[in-house]
Write a protein that holds these residues in place. Structure first.
Motif, PDB file in Angstrom:
ATOM      1  N   ARG A  53       0.834  -1.204   0.000  1.00 55.11           N
ATOM      2  CA  ARG A  53       0.000   0.000   0.000  1.00 55.11           C
ATOM      3  C   ARG A  53       0.870   1.257   0.000  1.00 55.11           C
ATOM      4  NH1 ARG A  53      -3.340   2.576  -1.413  1.00 55.11           N
ATOM      5  NH2 ARG A  53      -3.196   0.947  -2.945  1.00 55.11           N
ATOM      6  N   ASP A  56       2.327   1.813  -3.459  1.00 59.33           N
ATOM      7  CA  ASP A  56       1.325   2.344  -4.384  1.00 59.33           C
ATOM      8  C   ASP A  56       1.117   3.830  -4.140  1.00 59.33           C
ATOM      9  OD1 ASP A  56      -0.932   2.324  -6.283  1.00 59.33           O
ATOM     10  OD2 ASP A  56      -2.180   2.544  -4.502  1.00 59.33           O
ATOM     11  N   ASN A  57       1.121   4.224  -2.879  1.00 55.51           N
ATOM     12  CA  ASN A  57       0.937   5.646  -2.551  1.00 55.51           C
ATOM     13  C   ASN A  57       2.080   6.522  -3.049  1.00 55.51           C
ATOM     14  OD1 ASN A  57      -1.564   5.360  -1.282  1.00 55.51           O
ATOM     15  ND2 ASN A  57      -0.643   4.895   0.699  1.00 55.51           N
ATOM     16  N   ASN A  84      -4.960  -0.997  -6.720  1.00 54.35           N
ATOM     17  CA  ASN A  84      -6.030  -0.078  -6.344  1.00 54.35           C
ATOM     18  C   ASN A  84      -7.171  -0.179  -7.348  1.00 54.35           C
ATOM     19  OD1 ASN A  84      -5.491   1.728  -8.606  1.00 54.35           O
ATOM     20  ND2 ASN A  84      -3.702   2.450  -7.451  1.00 54.35           N
ATOM     21  N   ALA A 411      -9.833   4.188   1.622  1.00 54.61           N
ATOM     22  CA  ALA A 411      -8.538   3.520   1.758  1.00 54.61           C
ATOM     23  C   ALA A 411      -8.075   3.550   3.204  1.00 54.61           C
ATOM     24  CB  ALA A 411      -7.516   4.202   0.863  1.00 54.61           C
ATOM     25  N   ALA A 416      -6.591  -0.349  -0.620  1.00 56.64           N
ATOM     26  CA  ALA A 416      -7.123   0.782  -1.376  1.00 56.64           C
ATOM     27  C   ALA A 416      -8.639   0.816  -1.204  1.00 56.64           C
ATOM     28  CB  ALA A 416      -6.757   0.649  -2.846  1.00 56.64           C
TER      29      ALA A 416
END
Length: 438
Positions: A53, A56-57, A84, A411, A416
């Motif tokens: 996560r 991805d952010n 996501n 999220a 997500a």
């Protein structure tokens, strides 16, 4: 390593703690080729999902899981955190332990389910849900092993499927029942080993028991049960399912119009059970009742239904667990173990035969809920009790999944926003193990 591979961000598992300059107990730290993950010894899967996560952010779109230590479960936890609602790919799996092909199959099935659940209800009508589910199974299954029947609109009432018809008749887009037959032996005399039933409410306004805006905003996810059992069947097929299985999807939009079903209406089901409507927002159990009776007609010894059925289940187990209900306790015990083996959090909630009587009606055999907010105390168990009226053999061979963990409104550190796919692996594992044992 090729130049093309080297250009992709490399993600490795560190064997030591991160340098102090990256923060106290940092979960990720940079390397020359990408990032390394410093797993928690106590909760390696959760910390791996949290790392996915976090990456991805950062806006990373494509990466390679490199180096050693990548078990199948660790890779899957990373994938679940990294993906996501807008992107279900971008992870090149590690094949050091020979799991890459299985992980690609998992991703294929989860991606289908997540895309369906996250899809706008304007695009995903009841008929579109049924048709896309059938198309997906046909792309997975060997040629010639799938046949189907699609019953829609007034034909539902004519065929006696009054629950789906009544719930869906308020919409201008007709309700539908899909009955898909996966028959790997291509032998119509072969008995049906299992039936999967999914709630496919493509949008749930609540009907005349209308939801507030904050409760309605995410109701595109109310077909999560249909997507989950479809993806579970596909995954089981990819993993070698060789038994005949029926997939039954109960698809409708629950909307308000001059033709919508109303409070005080009474539905008479195929098995003679009469149901007074005291809450039009308790519609999922009404459509599943038809699906469970359709499953019963197959004589399958195993029936599994899945649905985003009650807010009460979420209150009971939160958003990380799915709730399991069964009258067949030995089967429930095995199902919980299958789910644990797949690293999918599942918790059994109470269900007894007397739960059938928890929604009394002076006008019918039962009401579809209690006329109080959320269905009152024990609402998830009472909903399961309602469903148990429509399964054979006093519930032997039947499992009901209330998918509290199927969707996140927003999220968090691990997921997500949107669909999670939780439940797909468990149901596929149950299907494979129980039909192999039959």
């Amino acid at each position: 390593m090729s130049n093309a591979t080297a250009e992709i961000v490399q993600i490795s598992i560190a064997t030591a703690k991160a340098a102090a300059k990256w923060g106290n107990n940092a979960l990720i730290s940079p390397t020359a080729l990408g990032y390394q993950i410093h797993l928690s010894a106590n909760e390696p899967l959760r910390s791996m999902q949290k790392a996915g996560r976090s990456l991805d952010n950062l806006g990373i779109c494509q990466l390679q899981l490199a180096g050693s230590g990548w078990s199948k479960d660790l890779q899957w936890a990373f994938y679940q955190g990294f993906c996501n609602a807008k992107r279900h790919d971008g992870v090149a799996f590690n094949n050091e332990q020979g799991a890459a092909e299985q992980l690609v199959q998992l991703a294929q099935c989860f991606s289908f389910a997540k895309k369906m659940i996250n899809e706008t209800p304007e695009v995903l009508s009841p008929l579109a849900l049924a048709e896309q589910a059938e198309t997906f199974i046909r792309t997975i299954a060997p040629e010639g092993t799938v046949s189907s029947e699609l019953i829609s609109a007034e034909e539902l009432a004519n065929a006696g499927w009054h629950g789906i018809y009544q719930v869906g008749r308020g919409s201008s887009r007709p309700p539908a029942l899909l009955v898909l037959d996966f028959n790997p032996g291509k032998d119509n005399s072969q008995s049906v080993a299992a039936a999967l039933v999914g709630k496919g409410i493509t949008f749930d306004s609540g009907g005349y028991s209308i939801k507030p805006t904050e409760g309605m905003a995410t109701m595109k996810c109310d077909m999560g049960g249909a997507a989950t059992v479809t993806a579970a069947l596909a995954l089981a097929i990819l993993q070698g399912l060789n038994q005949r299985v029926k997939l039954i999807l109960c698809c409708a939009e629950n909307l308000i119009s001059g033709h919508a079903y109303k409070l005080g209406d009474i539905i008479t089901y195929k098995n003679g059970t009469t149901v007074e409507i005291v809450n039009t927002d308790a519609e999922g159990r009404l459509v599943l009742a038809d699906g469970l009776m359709c499953a019963s007609e197959t004589k399958a010894p195993l029936i599994i239904d899945a649905a985003t059925l009650t807010g009460a289940a979420m209150v009971a187990v939160g958003g990380e667990y799915n709730a399991l209900f069964a009258l067949d306790q030995p089967l429930a015990t095995r199902a919980l173990q299958y789910a644990a083996n797949e690293q999918e959090a599942t918790w059994q909630l109470p269900l007894q035969k007397w739960h059938q009587q928890q929604c009394p009606s002076p006008y019918a055999d039962t009401a579809n809920s209690r006329p109080v907010k959320g269905g009152g105390a024990g609402g998830a168990s009472n909903a399961a009790g309602f469903l148990s009226r429509f399964v054979p053999n006093d519930g032997k061979g039947w499992l009901h999944f209330d998918l509290a963990a199927a969707f996140n409104n927003s999220a968090n550190g691990y997921w997500a926003a949107g669909a999670t796919g939780q439940g797909i692996r468990s149901i596929a594992a149950i299907l494979l193990a129980e039909t192999a044992a039959s």
